[in-house]
Design an enzyme around this catalytic site. Structure first.
Site, PDB file in Angstrom:
ATOM      1  N   SER A 181      -3.392 -10.494  -0.498  1.00 50.74           N
ATOM      2  CA  SER A 181      -2.655  -9.360   0.308  1.00 50.74           C
ATOM      3  C   SER A 181      -2.719  -9.610   1.947  1.00 50.74           C
ATOM      4  O   SER A 181      -1.802  -8.968   2.639  1.00 50.74           O
ATOM      5  CB  SER A 181      -3.356  -8.013   0.107  1.00 50.74           C
ATOM      6  OG  SER A 181      -4.994  -8.313   0.504  1.00 50.74           O
ATOM      7  N   HIS A 209      -0.297  -6.322  -5.902  1.00 53.86           N
ATOM      8  CA  HIS A 209       0.896  -6.591  -4.784  1.00 53.86           C
ATOM      9  C   HIS A 209       2.006  -7.644  -5.724  1.00 53.86           C
ATOM     10  O   HIS A 209       3.068  -7.706  -4.860  1.00 53.86           O
ATOM     11  CB  HIS A 209       0.360  -7.482  -3.729  1.00 53.86           C
ATOM     12  CG  HIS A 209      -0.671  -6.559  -2.791  1.00 53.86           C
ATOM     13  ND1 HIS A 209       0.187  -5.875  -1.706  1.00 53.86           N
ATOM     14  CD2 HIS A 209      -1.772  -6.701  -2.504  1.00 53.86           C
ATOM     15  CE1 HIS A 209      -0.731  -5.353  -1.044  1.00 53.86           C
ATOM     16  NE2 HIS A 209      -1.846  -5.796  -1.445  1.00 53.86           N
ATOM     17  N   LYS A 240       0.535   0.972  -4.974  1.00 51.25           N
ATOM     18  CA  LYS A 240       1.295   0.208  -4.207  1.00 51.25           C
ATOM     19  C   LYS A 240       2.906   0.610  -4.417  1.00 51.25           C
ATOM     20  O   LYS A 240       3.344   1.376  -4.152  1.00 51.25           O
ATOM     21  CB  LYS A 240       1.048  -1.296  -4.294  1.00 51.25           C
ATOM     22  CG  LYS A 240      -0.355  -1.443  -3.870  1.00 51.25           C
ATOM     23  CD  LYS A 240      -1.090  -2.606  -3.461  1.00 51.25           C
ATOM     24  CE  LYS A 240      -2.165  -2.387  -2.865  1.00 51.25           C
ATOM     25  NZ  LYS A 240      -3.450  -2.972  -3.529  1.00 51.25           N
TER      26      LYS A 240
HETATM   27  C1  LIG Z   1      -4.921  -2.624  -3.419  1.00 55.25           C
HETATM   28  C2  LIG Z   1      -5.680  -3.613  -4.585  1.00 55.25           C
HETATM   29  C3  LIG Z   1      -6.575  -2.888  -5.180  1.00 55.25           C
HETATM   30  C4  LIG Z   1      -7.100  -1.400  -5.405  1.00 55.25           C
HETATM   31  O1  LIG Z   1      -5.902  -0.904  -5.774  1.00 55.25           O
HETATM   32  P1  LIG Z   1      -6.320   1.078  -5.743  1.00 55.25           P
HETATM   33  O2  LIG Z   1      -5.370   1.441  -6.763  1.00 55.25           O
HETATM   34  O3  LIG Z   1      -5.699   1.328  -4.326  1.00 55.25           O
HETATM   35  O4  LIG Z   1      -7.509   1.093  -5.915  1.00 55.25           O
HETATM   36  C5  LIG Z   1      -7.178  -3.735  -6.346  1.00 55.25           C
HETATM   37  N1  LIG Z   1      -6.769  -5.061  -6.257  1.00 55.25           N
HETATM   38  C6  LIG Z   1      -6.081  -5.726  -5.586  1.00 55.25           C
HETATM   39  C7  LIG Z   1      -5.706  -7.195  -5.294  1.00 55.25           C
HETATM   40  C8  LIG Z   1      -5.400  -4.907  -4.378  1.00 55.25           C
HETATM   41  O5  LIG Z   1      -4.517  -5.469  -3.571  1.00 55.25           O
END
Ligand SMILES: *Cc1c(COP(=O)(O)O)cnc(C)c1O
Length: 393
Positions: A181, A209, A240
């Site tokens: 990310s 992502h 996301k």
């Molecule tokens: C954003 C993210 C999460 C967390 O996801 P949420 O549904 O917001 O808890 C988990 N793993 C990765 C790689 C992320 O980028």
């Protein structure tokens, strides 16, 4: 009130502020979208993970409203006690078809999905082999497991191979983010799968992502590399590209059956709510129906990245719409972010320890919801401030 305790918390907060690590949280007076209202002013939104603009898409909003009318707002309790709503089943089936896997299971968030799956499937006889830049929720999932932990150098297949050769275990679980990310680079999943086959390891990828971004119709990293059937466990999030809140794991029927019995956040934390489920179902349907939003996202990202590079900015090694604008010291990045805000752009700076020292950056999150005018507006402002702060010539 325990005064020593209060004083210690205050000291720790003061230290965060001194180190420039204190999070300043903005309040939005509008839905998430290309533009957001902050303190009475419209700002171009370059921070959210709302890749496809679904967070306020009218079809998702209407689906959520209908679900509230029919099912109310709450799930009642955990599913093992209060029962599964039809909507949970419907979403899990739709998502399994979309991801081309046997089964999926929903969780309250992607974070919880990682906390559920990693400790449930590993024990003292196992070893977890984790990329050094994996997401905090993977790190915490590993901490909750009794398995040994080995960390390999970021996306470095020699490093991964040497760990695989050294360790002995009942199961070796390789776990990686799909898209990282902070830099926007993609995990070398085909090579990971190949090494896993050679060393009889299990592969888990967190596609947070990648879903809605990579692969045909945004099916994710497994589809992007055409590795259907070769990855044991996929973790996903609805927060996301899908625009809602919730998480999921995708894999075999057996894995899902096992996690319904053993995943602690599934057993001890209440289920995803009806409006979130219904809106997420609609998000999956929209992606199934057409690829337009995914295409718009990539066109926007390509345009913005190409022009930023041409202007002399360092956007690192991104391979996705995540666009790190690498600026150097943390003070420079936070000054840049403040100037952007004054000029009408909401884009947060990120510094150590989230990224290495000297590589502080503005992380721009491009969305399909950005219009061409929005991108032009942003490019002008980035160039103006880049010149002002001596980042570009
Ligand atoms: C954003 C993210 C999460 C967390 O996801 P949420 O549904 O917001 O808890 C988990 N793993 C990765 C790689 C992320 O980028």
């Amino acid at each position: 009130m325990n005064e020593n305790f209060e004083a210690r918390l205050q000291d720790d907060i003061a230290e965060l502020k001194e180190e420039g690590l204190y999070n300043r949280i903005r309040t939005l007076e509008s839905p998430q979208g290309a533009w957001v209202d902050i303190e009475g002013e419209e700002k171009l939104n370059f921070c959210s993970n709302n890749y496809l603009g679904l967070a306020n898409h009218h079809e998702l909003v209407e689906a959520a409203q209908r679900a509230v009318d029919k099912y109310g707002v709450g799930p009642g309790a955990v599913r093992t006690i209060a029962g599964t709503m039809e909507l949970h089943r419907e979403l899990e089936e739709k998502l399994a078809d979309f991801k081309k896997v046997e089964a999926t299971l929903t969780f309250q968030s992607g974070f919880n999905a990682n906390l559920a799956v990693i400790p449930a499937i590993t024990g003292e006889d196992d070893v977890i082999i984790s990329d050094e830049l994996n997401h905090a929720s993977i790190i915490d999932g590993c901490r909750l497991s009794r398995a040994d932990l080995e960390v390999y150098e970021h996306a470095d297949m020699d490093s991964l191979e040497s760990v695989l050769e050294e360790v002995e275990a009942r199961h070796k679980l390789i776990v990686t983010d799909g898209v990282f990310s902070m830099d926007g680079d993609i995990a070398p999943l085909p090579e990971i799968v190949e090494l896993a086959e050679e060393h009889d390891a299990v592969v888990m990828v967190d596609d947070a992502h990648g879903e809605g971004v990579l692969g045909s119709h945004g099916r994710g990293i497994v589809d992007h590399f055409d590795l259907h059937g070769d990855v044991d466990i996929e973790v996903g999030t609805f927060s996301k590209a899908f625009g809602t809140v919730g998480g999921a794991i995708a894999g075999s029927e057996t894995l899902v059956e096992f996690l319904r019995q053993k995943g602690r956040p599934f057993l001890f934390s209440s289920a995803v709510t009806p409006p979130d489920l219904a809106a997420t179902i609609r998000a999956v349907e929209i992606l199934e129906e057409n690829n337009d939003l995914v295409k718009m996202l990539w066109n926007n990202a390509e345009k913005f990245q190409k022009e930023m590079k041409a202007a002399g900015f360092d956007v690192g090694g991104t391979e996705t719409p995540i666009t790190p604008v690498i600026l150097g010291e943390a003070e420079t990045a936070s000054r840049f972010s403040e100037r952007l805000f004054e000029e009408g752009i909401f884009a947060q700076s990120i510094g150590f320890p989230t990224v290495p020292r000297g590589e502080a950056r503005i992380r721009v999150m491009i969305s399909a919801s950005h219009g061409q005018d929005d991108l032009e507006f942003a490019l002008d402002k980035f160039k103006k401030i880049g010149l002002e702060l001596d980042i570009i010539e």
